[in-house]
Motif scaffolding. Structure first.
Motif, short mmCIF file in Angstrom:
data_model
loop_
_atom_site.label_atom_id
_atom_site.label_comp_id
_atom_site.label_asym_id
_atom_site.label_seq_id
_atom_site.Cartn_x
_atom_site.Cartn_y
_atom_site.Cartn_z
N ARG A 162 0.74 -1.05 -0.17
CA ARG A 162 0.17 0.16 -0.09
C ARG A 162 0.95 1.12 -0.09
N GLY A 163 0.48 2.28 -0.37
CA GLY A 163 1.16 3.46 -0.58
C GLY A 163 1.30 4.23 0.66
N LEU A 164 1.66 3.46 1.97
CA LEU A 164 2.05 3.96 3.20
C LEU A 164 3.13 3.56 3.84
N PRO A 165 3.87 4.39 4.44
CA PRO A 165 5.19 3.77 4.95
C PRO A 165 4.92 2.93 6.12
N GLY A 166 5.89 1.99 6.52
CA GLY A 166 6.08 1.44 7.87
C GLY A 166 5.01 -0.08 7.96
N ILE A 167 4.33 -0.19 6.71
CA ILE A 167 3.33 -1.27 6.90
C ILE A 167 4.07 -2.51 6.36
#
Lengths: 437, 302
Positions: free
Chosen positions: B43-48
């Protein structure tokens, strides 16, 4: 020959490394000195005329209080907000932004979680639960915005959007009253048409404004939060279908609303609606209270206007509430380069007098007690006494279902927005929905 | 092996290495990365955490729920590509032949034809949205002369044709310039010889101009096909990200990867978006190779 190739490759990788180092270098983050706030505070929100102006006022006041903090404020269009936020969160160059993590309702347990829930789980947003400034907000609002029992966001206010703005001058001229049932509403529409006035304006080109008609129809036909939850549960466990009963009635209402809208509304943008309403091109438009300040300045006092819940039900009691949601929710990014300033900003925003000016400019209903709502909102207080959450804040879509079942009421497929009849649109949505199970 | 213009191998190596690594970093690595992430749930989110999900995204693309939507997007994309390629090339060739002659105000007309090329997509979107505004735009006035009216970009039967029209308008300039360059490379003697042989204007066009323009035709057709198969910007600015009538494969990628639709509650899934782009890559690749093979063979025959 081989050594040449090896050397060439070595040169290539060296240059690649150099390029990577050059592009990978990021700006240094200023650490705030004890007590004194400084550096840059980067704020990213989705844009709308009312809230942009209000944020700018808050920002100016904040800079006055903390002169060493430089605010970089970006307001991006709604449709680009998600991607912009993702890339800026990844790059770590946003301090305050919007987020809406919410508890997954029982009916949708186990489905793939929304981006904001995943982000909150991964600790991308600062946990604000124990911050003192959160106590300034109305507890029931905080209840609605909590996620896993924690607060990650500062609510900026409430909006209602199952209502109809109407031109009081035209209504008076034709001797019309505010309708309270669906039959009365249809009678009003006919009377307007007979009087040579287009009843309704819809900004169909942007699709979602036509979705407001769908949401308003759901609000009348499923007036309480329990009704809507029962509907969502029934759809998720497949005991209800979209092709029959009240579910089908929702789309029939939508179709009736399309039928009384201005000609070629499918090609008209949302931003053209306030001026059309002000010019008297149509007597009513379904819109949110978030747009009231814009509509007000478009009308410019030329005539009086009012707002009533779209009476989608034949029972007047079901039409007595407006559906609402908690508006833009501010969050602080955990990887913010200027976290101290970010928290100071949220605290500053929450101060009752700052917050009061914010809601005054935006036209949002206040999320803090003891703050006066606008005259317009006071005028519709009878419809907002009990907070009734709008359908789109209860519904959870299924990622495995087809796009026709996204809302899941398939309003974009109905002609003239799409090419289908009510029955075809409902069947298409039902097929797209069933395919996921 | 000559090392011109460098004095030794070192300079050659460094400059070629620099060029190749820029290409690698900005073209090859992203291309391979897209292929790899099409097998993940990124997904386009950091830390996942990112997990490999095998062919799940591909199964989803061809699943009963999504297939109809994807086939509709594919069909629109093909209509878009074929229509704009054919029309751009026919018009561009005609205009180039006209502008290559001794026409009055030739330079001005050339500039006029090329003008849309320098405009950005959003500017083009704004111009044509205003032009086709159903309540007050000039197009509505023209329609009203014939007693007709239309929702233009909001009319599901008309929207795609209008987007294709705008794409043609915007893409014509470059094609004309390429054809003009090709025309000017044709030696004047050939026309003189053809004229001596008694060929009239149409015959000279058919038997001299078009055969000798073959390389320009290949270049233009390929540019138009690749450009239109990948294009989504015009459809996006003119009709929005979620309009089924103008849903193109590239627009579907954009909507999936960057969450064009917040109201539908569809989350961003860049893994799934990467899957669509891998599938699109194969479609564009195969179509371009087939067309190139055909045109090259034709070039050789001429």
């Amino acid at each position: 020959m081989r050594t040449h190739i090896t050397r060439g490759l070595a040169a290539m990788s060296l240059t690649a490394l150099a390029v990577a180092v050059v592009t990978g270098c990021s700006s240094t983050s200023p650490e705030p000195a004890d007590g004194e706030l400084s550096g840059t505070l980067q704020i990213l929100v989705s844009s709308s005329a009312g809230s942009d102006a209000a944020f700018k006022e808050v920002n100016a006041a904040f800079t006055k209080k903390y002169p060493d903090v430089k605010i970089e404020f970006s307001a991006v269009p709604n449709e680009n907000f998600n991607s912009t936020r993702s890339s800026r969160l990844t790059a770590g160059n946003v301090d305050v932004t919007l987020a809406q993590p919410r508890d997954v309702p029982a009916f949708a347990q186990g489905v793939s979680a929304s981006d904001d829930n995943v982000a909150a789980d991964a600790g991308l947003f600062v946990d604000l639960t124990d911050e003192a400034f959160m106590k300034n907000f109305t507890p029931t609002v905080l209840e609605a915005t909590s996620y896993n029992g924690k607060q990650f966001t500062v609510p900026t206010g409430l909006s209602y959007y199952s209502g109809v703005y109407y031109n009081k001058a035209i209504f008076e001229e034709l001797g019309l009253e505010v309708p309270h049932t669906w039959s009365e509403f249809k009678a009003v529409a006919s009377a307007l048409q007979e009087g040579g006035v287009t009843p309704l304006g819809i900004g169909g080109k942007d699709s979602w404004p036509a979705g407001l008609a769908m949401l308003a129809a759901v609000q009348g036909l499923y007036p309480t939060a329990d009704d809507k939850t029962a509907l969502a549960t029934g759809l998720w466990d497949n005991s209800l279908t979209l092709t029959e009963g009240t579910q089908l009635e929702v789309l029939e209402r939508v179709k009736s609303l399309y039928d009384i809208a201005q000609p070629n509304f499918a090609g008209v943008g949302y931003d053209a609606i306030p001026s059309g309403f002000a010019a008297g091109d149509f007597a009513m438009t379904i819109d949110g209270t978030w747009n009231q300040t814009t509509i007000d300045s478009a009308v410019g006092g030329a005539f009086d206007y009012g707002y009533f819940p779209l009476p989608a039900s034949e029972d007047a009691a079901d039409n007595a509430t407006l559906a609402g949601k908690v508006e833009l929710r501010l969050a602080a990014a955990s990887n913010a380069s200027n976290k101290a300033a970010a928290l100071a900003y949220l605290e500053f925003f929450s101060e009752p007098d700052v917050y009061a000016t914010f809601v005054e400019s935006t036209g949002f209903a206040p999320a803090q007690p003891d703050i006066a709502a606008s005259e317009f909102l006071d005028g519709i207080a009878e419809y907002t006494k009990t907070f009734s959450p709008a359908w789109d804040t209860i519904w959870v879509s299924n990622q495995d279902a087809g796009p026709a079942a996204g809302f899941p009421f398939n309003y974009p497929a109905i002609a003239p927005l799409g090419t289908s009849t009510v029955e075809q649109a409902a069947q298409e949505a039902q097929d797209a929905w069933s395919a996921a199970f | 092996m000559s090392t011109y213009p460098f004095s030794g191998r070192k300079g050659l190596r460094i400059s070629v290495g620099a060029g190749a690594s820029v290409l690698a970093v900005f073209a090859l690595v992203p291309a391979v990365a897209v292929f790899v992430i099409s097998f993940t749930d990124i997904r386009g989110l950091p830390g996942i955490p990112i997990q490999f999900v095998g062919f799940e995204n591909y199964e989803r693309f061809f699943s009963a729920a999504k297939l109809g939507y994807n086939l509709n997007a594919l069909q629109n994309t093909l209509v878009y590509a074929v229509a704009s390629t054919v029309v751009i090339n026919v018009f561009a060739l005609g205009i180039a032949v006209l502008l290559n002659g001794r026409l009055r105000g030739r330079t001005f007309t050339r500039a006029l034809v090329f003008l849309p090329t320098i405009l950005g997509v959003t500017v083009i979107g704004l111009i044509w949205s205003l032009f086709f505004n159903p309540s007050a735009g000039p197009a509505a006035t023209i329609w009203s002369w014939f007693g007709a009216d239309s929702a233009f970009f909001g009319d599901p039967a008309l929207a795609l044709s209008l987007v294709i029209f705008v794409q043609i308008w915007a893409g014509l300039g470059v094609a004309v310039v390429i054809y003009l360059a090709g025309l000017q490379a044709i030696p004047e003697e050939l026309y003189e010889a053809a004229a001596l042989d008694g060929a009239d204007g149409w015959k000279r066009l058919r038997l001299v101009t078009i055969p000798l323009l073959a390389p320009s035709v290949t270049a233009n057709v390929l540019l138009a096909i690749v450009g239109s198969l990948q294009s989504y910007q015009l459809a996006y600015v003119l009709t929005g990200p979620n309009n089924p009538a103008t849903q193109l494969l590239s627009l579907a990628i954009f909507a999936q990867a960057f969450g064009g639709s917040t109201t539908s509650g569809m989350g961003q899934s860049q893994g799934y978006a990467a899957t669509i782009s891998v599938i699109q890559f194969f479609i564009v690749g195969i179509a371009s190779l087939l067309v190139m093979w055909y045109l090259r063979r034709r070039e050789a025959r001429l």
